[in-house]
Design a protein around this motif. Structure first.
Motif, PDB file in Angstrom:
ATOM      1  N   LEU A   1       0.841  -1.199   0.000  1.00 27.48           N
ATOM      2  CA  LEU A   1       0.000   0.000   0.000  1.00 27.48           C
ATOM      3  C   LEU A   1       0.879   1.252   0.000  1.00 27.48           C
ATOM      4  N   SER A   2       0.666   2.100  -1.020  1.00 25.46           N
ATOM      5  CA  SER A   2       1.602   3.222  -1.192  1.00 25.46           C
ATOM      6  C   SER A   2       0.887   4.531  -1.446  1.00 25.46           C
ATOM      7  N   ASP A   3       1.446   5.583  -0.885  1.00 25.88           N
ATOM      8  CA  ASP A   3       0.995   6.940  -1.156  1.00 25.88           C
ATOM      9  C   ASP A   3       1.401   7.276  -2.599  1.00 25.88           C
ATOM     10  N   PRO A   4       0.437   7.621  -3.468  1.00 27.53           N
ATOM     11  CA  PRO A   4       0.781   7.810  -4.886  1.00 27.53           C
ATOM     12  C   PRO A   4       1.685   9.001  -5.137  1.00 27.53           C
ATOM     13  N   ARG A   5       1.774   9.911  -4.172  1.00 29.15           N
ATOM     14  CA  ARG A   5       2.545  11.130  -4.429  1.00 29.15           C
ATOM     15  C   ARG A   5       4.009  10.822  -4.695  1.00 29.15           C
ATOM     16  N   SER A   6       4.469   9.651  -4.190  1.00 27.06           N
ATOM     17  CA  SER A   6       5.870   9.299  -4.427  1.00 27.06           C
ATOM     18  C   SER A   6       6.105   8.941  -5.897  1.00 27.06           C
TER      19      SER A   6
END
Ligand code: MIC
Ligand code: SF4
Length: 652
Positions: free
Chosen positions: A409-414
């Motif tokens: 699960l990842s923050d898309p901003r990266s």
């Protein structure tokens, strides 16, 4: 006097009653919709009345939930829906054409009009300034016959959207933030009316996501103003003529106000097993999914999927992740092909599914036991994915795509490059209505033969409430029981969607598998429940199956609106504990006795005796005159038949 937008539409459609908060009123309904799960009953009810024609401007039956039809039974449901639509003059949307709410916005929703649909996410059309309400099938059949929609005059909550979404943020994050603030109960009794500077920036697909998930808060509807964005969307759909500008008056009074600051909004995730368990993606910890799904009526638009493709392009799907994409409609699919986005998705390793509900309700893509799936859908109730011990996380398309790339699960901003242009909505959609079957001439309709497969059971009805009522407690359940808990949806159950005797064996399968057997043994029985009983889907089988199994009364701490209406429609008495602590005193298996039922309907107060424990529990009823009448008649079908055929039908 200044009005809210919701009030303006109610006022212009008021058939009778008053607009005082909580007062009973009947609303004129312009359009109705049904789909292939709940719609079979709607079609059966309409067939039972056999009207000359329907009394709406537009009624649409969508074959969308179970499009894959893994069994003949499901294919027969679709045939039944098509022939009933042809016979009575509804539009039929063929399998593969797309998901009802999504298509309704594209092709039929009109600002300022009213819509009632046998699906809880009907409010999606509120994105276009339409008052769109989810309901049970019996109610939808009634409104299609010109009955009007009975409701208590709702309260209106202003949801003020301040500021602008930041890169990586999405309409889905607004919907999740709303759920964090309101929970799955906080919207009950309200229409959520969105306003503020942030609204002007939101595209119609983004508004659709938010209006759609307004249902998750328990709200009656969610509605956006009809503005320049609405006009541009309708123009892009070739329907500019349907546009009218609509907004609340400047001094309109709201019953409650809520503010969301878009500038501060970060990518969010709803943790298992409720859509209101919302935290920032950044604080959710390391979640490693087996699968990721992008699509559904919540996030199946062209821009949703194209934004996900931007994140995936040139990176590819993590080897341990199964990424599937379900476009909201065939039009979206055509556009993904036309713009080359589909190639990017396939190159990245995504699998392309039908334009249908599928994985959202466990029809396909069922996770492994104790599996983890990250999805852009709107509900993550236990068992809804088709696997009761799987963990489902709800996110935006951007977050889902980043998760598919990284494998966690990842923050898309990266992964969203600074200055990268955000996909916007096109000035023109590739409109193609060949997936709709439009009504034929009225004079030709009577020759249409309705094809009803053997799997579609007869409509069970019941007689008036018994007086006195006596039986046993067949089930006791916790707070927030969903209609997915009551009638699980999965590849096994879906083929019996229209077969009440067979489906009854699955009722409460995940919660208490012994329930059907126990209820049958008891003959007449009572269900005891906590808060917000029957939340989620509008499926009326959640009332019909208990009725079929002999349940005559439910005593709960509180109810979700649509399910409570469905209980009335099926002649089940929906009582509320006067003192919620009495819930703890009642046990499964114990006998109950309710005397003076008819007097109770008058005083709205009941005493339930439990002879074994010698306890007496006080319960109350909140019911309109019409609802009391339904209980005395043994349900809404008897009411409809009595009205249109002049005879009662009480076969059970
Ligand atoms: C859902 O999202 O739960 C459904 C499946 O669309 C239901 C309708 C149904 O049970 O058929 C809904 O939302 O009402
Ligand atoms: Fe279909 Fe899921 Fe939308 Fe219900 S919520 S209409 S099952 S896509």
């Amino acid at each position: 006097m200044d009005y809210t937008l919701a009030e303006k539409i109610i006022k212009s459609h008021l058939l009778s009653g008053s607009m005082d908060r909580g007062a009973e009123l009947v609303l004129g309904i312009d359009q109705t919709l049904a789909q292939d799960l709940t719609g079979i009953l709607v079609a059966q009810y309409i067939g039972a009345v056999d009207p000359e024609e329907l009394r709406t401007e537009r009624t649409v039956f969508y074959c969308d939930h179970n499009a894959v039809a893994a069994s003949s039974e499901s294919a027969e449901d679709h045939l039944f829906l098509r022939t009933t639509a042809e016979r009575y003059g509804a539009v039929l949307s063929k399998t593969g054409n797309g998901i009802c709410h999504f298509l309704h916005c594209q092709r039929f929703a009109v600002p300022g009009k009213t819509l009632v649909g046998s699906d809880s996410h009907t409010p999606t059309s509120g994105a276009l300034g339409m008052l769109a309400i989810g309901s049970g099938g019996l109610t939808v059949a009634g409104t299609s016959l010109g009955e009007g929609f009975r409701m208590r005059c709702p309260q209106v909550m202003r949801v003020e959207l301040k500021g602008r979404l930041r890169p990586g943020g999405s309409g889905k994050d607004i919907a999740l933030e709303l759920l964090r603030l309101l929970t799955v109960k906080g919207g009950r009794g309200f229409i959520l009316e969105y306003g503020g500077e942030g609204v002007g920036d939101l595209s119609i697909p983004e508004r659709q996501t938010i209006a759609n998930m307004s249902a998750e808060t328990g709200a009656i509807a969610g509605i956006f103003p009809s503005d320049r964005r609405t006009k541009a969307f309708l123009r892009a759909c070739g329907r500019e003529g349907d546009y009218q500008e609509l907004s609340a008056d400047p001094e309109a009074r709201y019953d409650r106000k809520l503010e969301i600051d878009l500038d501060k909004l970060e990518p969010l995730v709803a943790l298992p097993d409720m859509p209101d368990q919302v935290v920032r993606v950044a604080e959710a910890g390391r979640i490693v999914p087996h699968s990721v799904f992008i699509g559904s009526c919540t996030n199946g638009s062209f821009s949703d999927i194209a934004r996900a493709a931007q994140v995936l392009k040139g990176r590819g799907v993590h080897p341990h992740v199964d990424l599937t994409i379900g476009p909201g409609s065939r039009q979206v699919l055509a556009q993904l092909i036309g713009e080359g986005v589909l190639k990017d998705l396939v190159d990245a390793g995504a699998r392309i599914l039908e334009c249908s509900c599928g994985p959202c309700i466990g029809i396909g893509q069922v996770p492994p036991h104790r599996g983890v799936s990250v999805r852009t859908t709107n509900r993550n109730f236990p068992g809804r994915s088709g696997c009761v011990d799987a963990s489902i996380y709800l996110v935006s398309p951007e977050t889902a795509a980043a998760t598919a790339v990284n494998g966690y699960l990842s923050d898309p901003r990266s992964l969203i490059g600074a200055g990268e242009e955000r996909v916007t909505d096109p000035p023109c959609y590739p409109v193609d209505d060949s997936g709709f079957i439009y009504p034929i001439e009225l004079s030709d309709r009577r020759r249409i033969e309705i094809l009803q497969g053997a799997n579609i059971s007869d409509l069970p009805t019941r007689g008036p409430l018994r007086d006195p009522m006596a039986g046993g407690v067949s089930l006791k359940v916790r707070d927030n029981i969903t209609t997915d808990d009551i009638v699980p949806s999965n590849p096994e159950t879906v083929k019996y969607n229209a077969n009440i005797p067979k489906l009854a064996d699955f009722s409460f399968a995940y919660v208490d598998p012994a329930f059907p057997e126990r209820a049958r043994r008891l003959g007449h029985s009572m269900i005891v429940a906590g808060e917000n009983y029957g939340q989620g889907s509008s499926r009326e089988s959640a009332a019909l199956l208990p009725m079929y199994l002999g349940v005559e009364v439910v005593v709960a701490k509180s109810y979700a609106r649509i399910h409570k209406d469905n209980l009335f429609n099926y002649g089940i008495l929906p009582l509320v504990f006067k003192d919620p602590e009495d819930f703890d005193r009642v046990e499964v298996g114990e006998e109950y006795l309710v005397r003076n039922v008819e007097a109770g309907l008058e005083s709205l107060r009941f005493l339930i005796e439990f002879p074994r424990s010698r306890g007496v529990v006080e319960a109350t009823l909140s019911a309109s005159t019409h609802e009391k009448r339904l209980l005395l008649l043994g349900g809404a079908l008897n009411d409809l038949i009595a009205k249109y055929r002049g005879a009662h039908n009480t076969t059970a």
